[in-house]
Enzyme design. Structure first.
Site, PDB file in Angstrom:
ATOM      1  CE  LYS B  28     -16.063  -6.398  -1.404  1.00 37.57           C
ATOM      2  NZ  LYS B  28     -15.888  -7.640  -0.621  1.00 37.57           N
ATOM      3  NE  ARG B  98     -20.582  -8.666  -1.727  1.00 42.64           N
ATOM      4  CZ  ARG B  98     -20.731  -9.738  -0.908  1.00 42.64           C
ATOM      5  NH1 ARG B  98     -20.175  -9.746   0.266  1.00 42.64           N
ATOM      6  NH2 ARG B  98     -21.425 -10.767  -1.314  1.00 42.64           N
ATOM      7  N   GLY B 107     -14.406  -4.351   8.147  1.00 36.63           N
ATOM      8  CA  GLY B 107     -15.462  -4.144   9.136  1.00 36.63           C
ATOM      9  C   GLY B 107     -15.896  -2.714   9.289  1.00 36.63           C
ATOM     10  CG  MET B 109     -16.830   1.835   5.080  1.00 35.77           C
ATOM     11  SD  MET B 109     -15.601   2.354   3.943  1.00 35.77           S
ATOM     12  CE  MET B 109     -16.580   2.291   2.465  1.00 35.77           C
ATOM     13  NE  ARG B 343     -11.395 -15.419   2.234  1.00 34.13           N
ATOM     14  CZ  ARG B 343     -12.436 -15.085   2.975  1.00 34.13           C
ATOM     15  NH1 ARG B 343     -12.751 -13.838   3.149  1.00 34.13           N
ATOM     16  NH2 ARG B 343     -13.185 -16.022   3.537  1.00 34.13           N
ATOM     17  CG  HIS B 459       8.111 -11.298  37.699  1.00 34.98           C
ATOM     18  ND1 HIS B 459       8.045 -12.598  38.158  1.00 34.98           N
ATOM     19  CD2 HIS B 459       9.414 -10.949  37.730  1.00 34.98           C
ATOM     20  CE1 HIS B 459       9.254 -13.002  38.486  1.00 34.98           C
ATOM     21  NE2 HIS B 459      10.110 -12.025  38.237  1.00 34.98           N
ATOM     22  CB  SER B 785      22.821  -3.123  23.876  1.00 39.33           C
ATOM     23  OG  SER B 785      21.720  -3.988  23.757  1.00 39.33           O
ATOM     24  CB  CYS B 852      18.863  -6.457  24.740  1.00 35.04           C
ATOM     25  SG  CYS B 852      19.313  -5.025  25.712  1.00 35.04           S
ATOM     26  CE1 TYR B 872      22.994  -7.247  19.973  1.00 33.13           C
ATOM     27  CE2 TYR B 872      24.873  -6.218  18.915  1.00 33.13           C
ATOM     28  CZ  TYR B 872      24.146  -6.489  20.050  1.00 33.13           C
ATOM     29  OH  TYR B 872      24.555  -6.006  21.261  1.00 33.13           O
TER      30      TYR B 872
END
Lengths: 898, 898
Positions: B28, B98, B107, B109, B343, B459, B785, B852, B872
């Site tokens: 900051k 701050r 969240g 501090m 921001r 499921h 796989s 997979c 892949y």
């Protein structure tokens, strides 16, 4: 290329070989050469080298140049030595042709006996032995053997023909076949070969027979089963096999001939006396067939005094030479003694111990050798009662020998009956379809346990081994009718209250009270174990859940408790009720009330254990199983509920109906809670530290019980070393959380008692992730204990409870070399153990690491524990001596290989 | 020591800081300095460095020497810049204090606003703002905030007091508290502090307030939750936090003041237009509270034309500076524009895509940056229909958003009803307690699925995501009465046949037919995905079990099928019957008969898939689940059986009884077989290749179906690349065995068809042992796989079905950072994946390796796949675009870090 070097030496006479040439001559070839060189009367012969086999395999299955002529030269030398002629029609020389690789591959490769027989030499043999029937029988056996092994004619074709001939005799035995039958059978066998081989004749030329047999032995190195065997046992394919050609000798050439076996010491009890049997005018197979009763070896002193004296001398030399008890096969052919084989003799556990210790006393071997020589598993026989071998007994059924030892008692079919009868003072044997944790109170009071279902790692088996109770499981011939109060097989019906006897070492269920013998742990045993303890590096602890088990373990030499399973403490009748109250509690307050009731019970249990283990460490595992294991079975509840509903329909008064409806309501409440707690895969469910994380009050109560017991023990001047173990950790955060709870409560208890004492907090490593994250987990652990049962389940993705259906198939088909629940899978699970140890010690170099779980008492697994540097193993009390010995052996072997 | 170096620079004015000093000034502080340096009108202030915080922590919570005087000097400069006086009773200077660490810890501090107020300055503020109520309200808020955060008085004490005061007003709102109330409340708050702190007063001295607030922010670095947060996120403890002291500005000082937010582009659709809102004479919290309706930013051009022009200029500069759409907070205090914060602006998926592509066209960013800038998961919003934001809707219930997208249909409560209604042409929504494989036929025809139970990986959730069907699970407010044909909540009752609408993206269940919008995949999307495809190295395949799913996947850009689960093909009504026939077969012959019936069905399914994937590889996994999944549920059978028995008791004719007894007999047979097949832990049971090993005929049938379909496809000029995958391998022997069966059958089929075609045989790596033994397994595999679902289950020893009970607790309590079934556990499971890849490629350097399992479509997991060098990923069809984008991002990030 070697193949073409005609002058290369491919063949060694037995007189030329040396014992160091095992790679070239194979195990058998080197051994026979050694005996020959030592001047023992070994039938002469020669060995064709493994090099020749490899050359043959590599160059299109052709003998290498010069091999065959060298073999013929060697054969001529053998003829000269024996005065017999190969293919001669008087006193013909017959030979055996056997494979012999450097590494033994039992049963994998082939042997041909009586080679050299043909239509002419068989008559020469008949004349020489004056027994034409014998000669013909040898010939027909040879044709079948040669036809099958060398010429690849299916074995069944010969055996079917033999069966037809046997039908023509009175007795249906092949020993009743006359000479006429045999003459005809020989012709039939020849025709079978001719037909099956499309015109190839059985070869009459003995040299052709020999050439083909040698080639067949070479070929057998590459049969599918041999290749497979090598793959599984990791034997290189390029070793090759040697071929041994050895003169046949016959013990059935009249009453000056004979055959027998001799042990250099008594294989039953280890006494230092020659022990053996022989038969005159007989062949080895006659001894085996049991048609004639053999005589004690010492009667030979009268019948064949010279051979006897010679044999006794040889026996002494062989034992001295090999420095171990020998099992010797010999044959006397017309007064001439031949030593066919000598090998290390098999012996009982008791004999093994006695012989090993005696041989040290005799200065034959050193103590290390003695410790290495007793197979650790054999000690089992010494530790349990056994069936008196002289007793008569009727076998009712046979199952898997799940927990060794013999026991006699009266049959009960339910755990409740077990309690009732045993309280009346009866020794009882609990017979169940299978057991579950609900049966524990009955199992605990039983002399022995018998189940119709289940495998070596079923609930009954594991619990029984843990308690040292004899147990047979999977006796599937047994049908149990619990309601009617009996069990039966095809032939027997055994009622509740009848006596039976269980032999857990063999798996036999016997009728009535069969006499048993108590084990004697004599001086020899104590001496050997003393040596072993001095040699081992691994500590040996026991898995024990009660003060009694802990005492037993300590008597067997346990150096602490490696695993105390607190859940077993809750299965007693009164305790289970409180446990259920705790589980069924609607909220924390109600749960606390139940936990308060459990606290004094657990404290008492722990105090008993601390007393028993005074001065030794005790590792206590917090609650591990899923909670529903303590609740009634869901299906049984369902059945009960429907039965209540049926009853309600039949009820005839309002009062009855009212009462039944109330029972239904209660049952439905319980059913509902049980359903909530049910899990699809309880092994992977809400158990272990996951319980303590959601219900810290359980961890608190158990810690309080441990620490209060420890303080009370210390107040009684008992030295305590409690180790609290958090189960089923997969992330370091879990351990950190539970450790904080334990520490908080422990410090509070110590504060209340105003005491100081050393306690440790550690964890099980029983999930793959725990092993992988061991460096981080070690930050919060004072010790690790590998739970290899669960680690095996998760690493393989294999439920121990369900694997029975296919795991035996896996072992039979060699998909796995061992059942991984019995022998630690070093290749897979072992990697995780090693990794866990290494990473844990990266963080804490002095981290104490042990193993609990069934593998802790299994010798091969113990050797692995030594290799990866564990501090201790823990096993069931009755396996403690085995683990002590195995640990010593592992340390010795590691030193050797270093 | 640094602590004692009075001359060390501990404090930086915003005008002194630089953006590179983030480690020293925190995120900051550096950001505010950057805006200040850029000449933007930022309220002045200064930053106390992280070094000061560390010195404070290390030296007994004392400010380091010189720090406080430097802070006072800086404050004097700020007074000079603003013309306000800290502690002055006219136009007093108020500041915010701050925290601001180098790495954001949202969240974690603390912040104190309006510091500088006391009994005197509050009146100064009242006069200056001409609003005494505002000044008093600010004061009482400040006392409570200071009292809680700095003086550690529990927050509830203040809020309870406020509640009491609110009861005295008409509306019960705190905005209705008058000046009298507020005066009194301020006194009450002071007394609360005095009492709670045992006599410590709320400090009136502003400098004392500041000193205490700075110390409190330093202290907040070491609160338990901050330490915990850092441990979990692996943030070093020695970074420390900076403290920012900044002038407060007020937008509520009359009608020349105001406050608002502005986005540099439209965050909903990405249009290049400034988008924002403001309120005159208001504070930020008024905008949030929604009591007054804010105006569009562009109306400012009339009300505050100068500030508007200045703001528009700044907006342009900020976007140009940060090269991204900005979300800017501003306040106008008496005509003076202040920028409070800028921001990166949050945006919808559609806006993200549009902005990224537009900015490339504008030359602001390059294509790589554009691809990195769209959060991959956000694409999900683009791919599914959504609820029309303009539509009115009544929410019936809310559950977990298990599968995104909106759908409307009529309610059905059973899968059979689903079939009936959908065949009549109705769009239907299946509402169930929970689903099981038995429900599949109903799920397949549903527009959406809603369940009352289950989690994100239940499921219903998994199957729905696989099909791209919107789905909400765990809507636990819903009670279902299947028999009565409705479901209800506290407020609503919805009958079978009623219309409802499901928003699977938010988890809302809406009454009636709510309008939905179809997704539009416009040019921006196609452009971005084109860039991404050019940048990624990972292939992207889909998990699809039908020709239809395969087509969908291909349309989404799938480059093949990575997982075709053959068992899903057996759940159709007709098919299930044959499957059961196969399973219940008494012997091989009977099983073969059933398999022959399944063959053409499977062949047809495979042919459809091959057609859809023409030219692309298709990986087909052989039968995986335990057989009992295809059989009726054991408990249901038991219930049916008991119901039959009840009926038999009530039956009144012999014919009826006879018939019922026959039914009972049949049911008992079935029950017996189901019982035989039941398993304690089916996940670890007789499934995967263990089925094919015991029943090779199943492997044979499936191979035949694949290869025959492949041949028929090839005959139709369709290019096929079948890859047959053996599941659940733990030992190389298993794969070798199954590979031999597959090869034998495949070659036979090719022979019959007289065809040649390339097929491959590989295996799932889904058990820890498979990863550990990957070097040996690779000897028999053309590809691997990783089945990370099962691998996660076994590595953690955690059943996905059962983990719902405690896994959410684990994530909440930060025992685990993520649900490992949603985000791949890189620390643990990832080690096994990496090891499996490395060892597999040791044996076969070119081994093709994919993943997979659900993780294949999860961006963080995909980044891991890139790191370990997979070829892949494979995921459900609707996640294919996400995977494509995530793969490109992973490749770019890897390049960067290299």
């Amino acid at each position: 290329m070697l193949y073409q070097q005609r002058d290369h030496k491919w063949v060694y006479l037995f007189t030329e070989g040396r014992t160091e040439m095992k790679a070239l001559l194979g195990g058998k070839g080197a051994n026979v050469a050694e005996m020959t060189q030592a001047g023992l009367p070994v039938p002469p012969g020669f060995t064709i080298t493994t090099e020749a086999c490899n050359a043959y395999t590599q160059y299109e299955n052709q003998f290498p140049e010069g091999m065959w002529s060298q073999a013929q030269t060697a054969l001529a030398q053998v003829e000269a030595d024996t005065g017999k002629q190969f293919g001669g029609n008087q006193n013909p020389l017959l030979v055996s042709v056997r494979s012999g690789a450097a590494i033994s591959m039992p049963g994998m490769m082939d042997t041909v006996l009586n080679l050299g027989l043909n239509d002419e030499t068989v008559e020469g043999l008949a004349q020489f032995t004056e027994n034409r029937r014998f000669a013909l029988d040898a010939y027909r056996r040879f044709i079948a053997m040669f036809g099958n092994i060398v010429m690849k004619v299916p074995h069944e074709k010969f055996s079917r023909a033999l069966e037809r001939f046997k039908l023509q005799t009175d007795s249906g035995r092949d020993t009743d076949l006359g000479e006429d039958h045999l003459d005809e059978l020989i012709n039939v066998y020849k025709r079978i070969i001719f037909t099956d081989r499309h015109g190839d004749e059985f070869p009459q030329d003995p040299f052709e027979q020999l050439r083909m047999a040698i080639a067949a032995v070479f070929d057998s190195w590459n049969t599918r089963r041999a290749v497979e065997y090598r793959r599984i046992h990791r034997i290189p394919d390029d070793l090759g096999t040697a071929v041994n050609v050895q003169v046949m000798v016959f013990g059935n050439m009249g009453w000056g001939s004979g055959t027998g076996v001799a042990f250099t010491r008594n294989p039953s009890n280890g006494d230092k006396e020659v022990f053996g049997e022989y038969l005159l005018n007989a062949q080895g197979e006659d001894v085996v067939a049991g048609l004639r009763t053999p005589k004690s070896i010492h009667e030979m002193v009268n019948e064949l005094p010279e051979s006897y004296q010679q044999l006794m001398g040889i026996i002494q030399r062989l034992e001295a030479h090999y420095r171990d008890m020998q099992d010797i096969e010999f044959t006397i052919e017309q007064g001439k003694l031949w030593i066919l084989q000598t090998r290390t003799g098999k012996r009982t556990g008791a004999a093994a111990v006695t012989i090993a210790v005696d041989m040290v006393d005799e200065g034959v071997i050193d103590r290390e050798t003695a410790v290495l020589r007793v197979e650790a598993n054999q000690l089992d026989q010494l530790l349990h009662p056994t069936i008196d071998p002289d007793a008569d007994a009727t076998v009712v059924a046979t199952g898997l020998p799940a927990s060794p030892g013999a026991a006699t008692g009266i049959v009960v079919l339910t755990p409740d009956d077990a309690l009732v009868y045993s309280e009346q003072g009866h020794p009882i044997i609990l017979v169940r379809h299978e057991t579950s944790p609900d049966d524990f109170h009955g199992m605990a009071v039983a002399e022995a346990i018998l189940t119709a279902r289940g495998g070596m790692t079923s609930h009954a088996a594991v619990v029984a081994r843990g308690m040292g109770t004899p147990c047979i499981v999977g006796a599937d011939a047994i049908q149990i009718s619990e309601e009617e109060g009996y069990f039966y097989t095809k032939e027997h019906k055994v009622r509740r209250g009848d006596w039976i006897t269980i032999d857990g070492s063999t798996g036999s269920v016997l009728l009535g009270q069969v006499a048993t013998k108590q084990p004697e742990l004599g001086d020899h045993y104590l001496t050997l174990m003393g040596w072993a303890d001095g040699m081992r590096q691994l500590g040996v602890r026991a898995n024990a859940d009660t003060g009694h088990d802990a005492s037993v373990a300590r008597n067997f030499g346990a150096e602490g408790i490696g695993l105390c399973r607190t859940e077993h403490m809750f299965f007693g009748d009164d305790r289970l009720a409180i446990m259920r109250e705790m589980i069924l509690a609607e909220d924390l307050a109600a749960r606390q009330v139940a936990l308060e009731k459990l606290l004094p019970i657990q404290r008492h249990d722990f105090l008993e254990i601390f007393k028993a283990m005074d001065g030794l460490p005790v590792t206590i595992r917090l609650l591990d199983p899923p909670l529903h294991e303590f609740l009634p079975n869901f299906e049984e509840l369902q059945v009960e509920l429907y039965e209540l509903k049926l009853k309600t329909q039949q009820a005839d008064t309002f009062a009855k109906i009212d009462q039944l409806l109330h029972q239904i309501w209660e049952k439905e409440q319980l059913l509902h809670r049980v359903e909530q707690l049910r899990e699809a895969n309880p092994m992977l469910g809400h158990r272990g530290c996951r319980l303590g994380l959601l219900y810290p009050e359980v961890t608190e109560m158990q810690t309080r019980a441990v620490m209060e017991a420890a303080c009370e023990a210390q107040a009684q001047n008992i030295a305590v070393q409690p180790e609290i173990m958090i189960p089923l950790v997969s992330a370091e955060t879990e351990l950190r959380h539970q450790r904080a709870v334990v520490e908080r409560v422990a410090e509070a208890v110590l504060g209340t008692y105003g005491m100081k004492l050393d306690y440790h907090i550690g964890t099980m490593i029983e999930l793959p992730r725990a092993a992988l994250m061991a460096d981080r987990i070690a930050e919060h652990a004072d010790f690790f204990s590998f739970g290899t049962n669960d680690l095996t389940q998760t690493t393989f993705g294999l439920s121990r409870d369900d694997s029975g259906r296919f795991l035996s198939h896996y072992v039979t088909e060699k998909l796995l070399t061992d059942d991984p629940f019995q022998v630690l899978d070093q290749n897979g699970v072992g990697q995780l153990v090693q990794l866990g140890v290494e990473r844990g010690r990266q963080t804490k170099p002095a981290l104490k690491v042990g193993i609990c779980g069934e593998h802790g008492g299994e010798p091969r697994s113990i050797a692995f524990c030594q290799e990866v540097g564990l501090n201790y193993v823990s096993c069931s009390p009755y396996r403690v001596p085995i683990a002590r010995l195995a640990a010593a052996q592992a340390a010795l072997r590691q030193q050797k290989s270093a």
